[in-house]
Design an enzyme around this catalytic site. Structure first.
Site, mmCIF file in Angstrom:
data_model
loop_
_atom_site.group_PDB
_atom_site.id
_atom_site.type_symbol
_atom_site.label_atom_id
_atom_site.label_comp_id
_atom_site.label_asym_id
_atom_site.label_seq_id
_atom_site.Cartn_x
_atom_site.Cartn_y
_atom_site.Cartn_z
ATOM 1 C CG HIS A 137 2.753 1.451 -8.899
ATOM 2 N ND1 HIS A 137 1.925 2.138 -9.270
ATOM 3 C CD2 HIS A 137 3.779 1.998 -8.302
ATOM 4 C CE1 HIS A 137 2.412 3.396 -8.904
ATOM 5 N NE2 HIS A 137 3.603 3.398 -8.128
ATOM 6 C CE1 TYR A 147 -0.339 -5.537 -6.787
ATOM 7 C CE2 TYR A 147 1.800 -5.431 -5.723
ATOM 8 C CZ TYR A 147 0.922 -5.059 -6.632
ATOM 9 O OH TYR A 147 1.363 -4.360 -7.667
ATOM 10 N NE ARG A 203 0.117 -2.413 -11.758
ATOM 11 C CZ ARG A 203 0.092 -2.417 -10.401
ATOM 12 N NH1 ARG A 203 -0.524 -1.651 -9.831
ATOM 13 N NH2 ARG A 203 0.308 -3.481 -9.943
#
Lengths: 319, 400
Positions: B305, B314, B301
């Site tokens: 998100h 993160y 990805r």
């Protein structure tokens, strides 16, 4: 003379016979005929593809049923006991209840979820629940509960014919009692209430297993009590409820479910909002307590009894 | 934590037949590890395994590799698929920008996953049905469905009043819930066939995070139990919002299939040729009545998100850069140019088309119409209740 369980069985048989797209799925419903034998003989009659013994996974059962419905089938799911429906709760409330809405009517959900509900059979934990309020609170679901064999026979067929998802609550403690005969045709529509006994002094409103308890209370009472069998919990047949209570001017709701925010709460609220000036007394509720369903040896003290109902009648009539 | 194998091992250097392994359905794989996906040395988040065998036909540098079981002979279609991928990326970047302009409520970018989605969508036959999650924009576009319905959904105009449900079902916001629907639908295809091969299958998309959901595991189980014609297409994009795949699984995701008794296979999800070859194989065996399969498309990805997410909290820049080197579009363009299937003029033409398409997408948002409150009341049930009729009137009265 038949029983409520046999009346549902013959109703399912007729539905399977009438429409090849009707399928049954659930745990132990095929070879065993269900733990209550409600589906006895149906797999033999209609084959393993139409009466499906499903793996032990309630969300999987309801979720795959939704997929079958998308493919054009009409699916009747059996949840083995009320307390086992919760693993399927997500698929019921976030999927089955919303597909018609989400798709703006392009995908309906002709599903029936049969759930034996209520207590009084001396069972262990998770086998005696009355979870109807959860489903009544969910837009997109319809919820019904027959109280007698003839209604059960016709209502299961009407529920299967419904284009909407129907939670079909079966009063398990009445399954095997002699239940009278099946009428030649449906006495009422799926979402109609019914006067089980007419009376003039007060209306007892009940559904499922509590209807018989109310009839026993009416018989034992010194007053002339009306018993309204609600039959459909969502939608509620408000005109019939209002007509009865407007006539008797007193209402007592009887439910096995815990008291707080049960269906009785909605019935009381609506009667007070819309019928306040026609009533002589506040709506009273005779309910289970706000505790998890008790161990079997204590369930008689939890369930609405004839005595508790008659006590409520006295309070209503003395108001 | 065990890092993914660092050593670059070329596929043909340690070929290992797995024909006897029931979990692979008799198919053998080159044991190309996930670390080999780009021929680079690090794949970002630790996998907790050495990656396991992975099918790859086109590496990150755009070089073709042979495979013992999978091939991609018809390269003439590939320029069109490159177009699918480029237009999907343009659509995705436009939608992301539209969210930043306040035109969409939210957008989940599919950036980086174009090869996985286009390769899978191009394997679907006319009778097959796709069950997406919420990020399968390239699937919807590749199948030619109106992209307006994606914009309407994320703008909040409606909840999914989609056309073309017989090809692609609605987006699913509950993680993994659609896997059960796809399995049930496949059971229905099987019943319709009445004992013959179903000749149709469902292809259901879910992510790495979804493999933790009970519904996904129940779907695997029901599919196996009924031998249903469903292909589970797991895009392992390494991250479930902020949670790495190592938090979801201690085994490679495709190995989950072993325990359910059907084949699981890992494919380089940034290699559209390999994704298509593997998905075609899985769909064909499902249509023949040979049951379900799990495909783990190993991808990344590249974006957030959703537009509400902040991946800098993160994950590292090193990781993002490593994956940028494996971009699915770059490698296909490189390959097609090397093969003289496209040239710079063709690419310039595609670029112009993408710009025009972007303008169309922006214009389409202005034309979207909100559902009416009346239609919401009317669609709660197929048969409206008196109660809802009354509430609809009540709402209309409040407006008056």
């Amino acid at each position: 003379m038949t029983t409520l369980a046999r009346a549902i069985n013959s109703g399912l048989h007729r539905a399977l016979e009438a429409d090849p797209k009707v399928l049954l799925t659930g745990e132990d419903i095929g070879r065993l005929g269900g733990v209550f034998r409600v589906t006895e003989g149906l797999q033999e009659a209609f084959g393993e593809d139409r009466v499906i013994d499903a793996p032990l996974a309630e969300s999987g059962i309801v979720g795959t049923a939704i997929g079958l419905i998308m493919r054009g089938y009409r699916v009747v799911v059996e949840i083995q006991f009320d307390g086992f429906v919760y693993p399927a709760f997500d698929q019921i409330v976030t999927q089955a209840a919303r597909l018609n809405y989400r798709t703006a009517g392009r995908q309906g959900v002709p599903m029936v979820i049969r759930i034996p509900f209520g207590g009084g059979i001396g069972a262990i934990e998770h086998h005696s629940e009355s979870p109807e309020a959860y489903f009544c609170h969910t837009p997109g679901l319809k919820v019904v509960a027959p109280s007698n064999a003839s209604d059960a026979h016709w209502m299961i067929q009407q529920a299967i014919a419904s284009p909407d998802p129907v939670i079909f609550l079966e009063p398990k403690r009445r399954y095997h009692a002699a239940g009278g005969d099946i009428d030649d045709e449906a006495a009422a529509g799926l979402h109609d209430a019914r006067i089980a006994k007419s009376g003039a002094d007060a209306t007892l409103i009940a559904w499922g297993p509590s209807v018989l308890t109310c009839l026993e209370a009416a018989k034992a009472s010194e007053y002339d009590l009306e018993v309204l069998d609600l039959r459909s919990l969502s939608p509620v047949d408000w005109p019939s409820v209002y007509a009865s209570v407007a006539r008797t001017r007193r209402a007592i709701v009887v439910q096995e479910a815990p008291r707080t925010l049960g269906l009785g709460s909605e019935l009381a609220a609506r009667l007070h909002e819309d019928l306040f000036y026609d009533m002589e007394a506040p709506v009273l509720r005779v309910t289970g307590y706000d505790i998890p369903y008790p161990p079997a040896r204590l369930e008689r003290e939890y369930l609405p009894s004839v005595d508790r109902i008659l006590d409520a009648v006295d309070r209503s009539l003395s108001a | 934590m065990c890092q993914a194998a660092a050593q670059v091992i070329r596929p043909d250097a340690r070929g290992r037949a797995l024909d006897d392994d029931p979990s692979t359905g008799g198919v053998s794989f080159r044991p190309l590890s996930a670390a080999d996906a780009g021929g680079a040395s690090s794949l970002g988040p630790a996998l907790g395994d050495d990656g396991g065998p992975m099918v790859q036909l086109l590496d990150a540098s755009g070089r073709r590799w042979p495979d013992e079981h999978f091939d991609f002979p018809d390269v003439d279609v590939l320029p069109n698929w490159l177009r699918d991928m480029v237009l999907a990326r343009r659509f995705d970047s436009e939608a992301t920008a539209l969210q930043r302009h306040g035109e969409l409520a939210l957008w989940p970018p599919c950036l980086g996953q174009e090869a996985a989605q286009v390769g899978a969508a191009r394997a679907l036959g006319d009778r097959d049905v796709a069950f997406p999650s919420y990020r399968e924009h390239a699937v919807v576009l590749t199948l030619g469905l109106p992209y307006r319905q994606l914009l309407a959904l994320f703008r909040g105009c409606d909840g999914g009043a989609w056309e073309g449900l017989d090809r692609v079902r609605n987006y699913q916001m509950i993680i993994g819930a659609q896997t059960l629907h796809a399995t049930g639908y496949a059971m229905g295809m099987q019943l319709d066939a009445a004992g013959s091969p179903p000749d149709a299958a469902t292809l259901v998309f879910h992510g790495d995070g979804a493999t933790s959901q009970g519904d996904v595991n129940e779907a695997y189980l029901f599919a196996a139990s009924r031998n249903a014609p469903v292909v589970f297409f797991c895009q392992n994009n390494q991250w479930a919002i902020s949670e790495p795949v190592t938090l979801q699984s201690r085994t490679p995701l495709h190995r989950r299939a072993d325990g359910f008794g059907f084949p699981g296979i890992r494919v380089d999800g940034n290699d559209v040729l390999a994704v298509h070859a593997v998905t075609t194989w899985a769909l064909e065996r499902a249509r023949r009545g040979e049951g379900p399969a799990l495909i783990e498309a190993y991808t990344y990805r590249m974006g957030a998100h959703t537009t509400s997410d902040d991946p800098t909290k993160y994950r590292t820049d090193d990781e993002s850069r490593a994956w940028a080197d494996r971009d699915p579009i770059d490698r296909l363009a490189t390959y097609l140019k090397a093969e003289d299937l496209i040239d710079d003029a063709w690419l310039a033409g595609l670029d112009a088309e993408a710009r025009d398409f972007g303008a169309d997408v922006r214009a389409a948002v202005a034309d979207l119409r909100d559902a009416t409150m009346a239609s919401l009341f009317d669609n709660v049930y197929a048969e409206i209740t008196d109660e809802l009729r009354a509430q609809r009137r009540e709402h209309e009265g409040e407006l008056a």
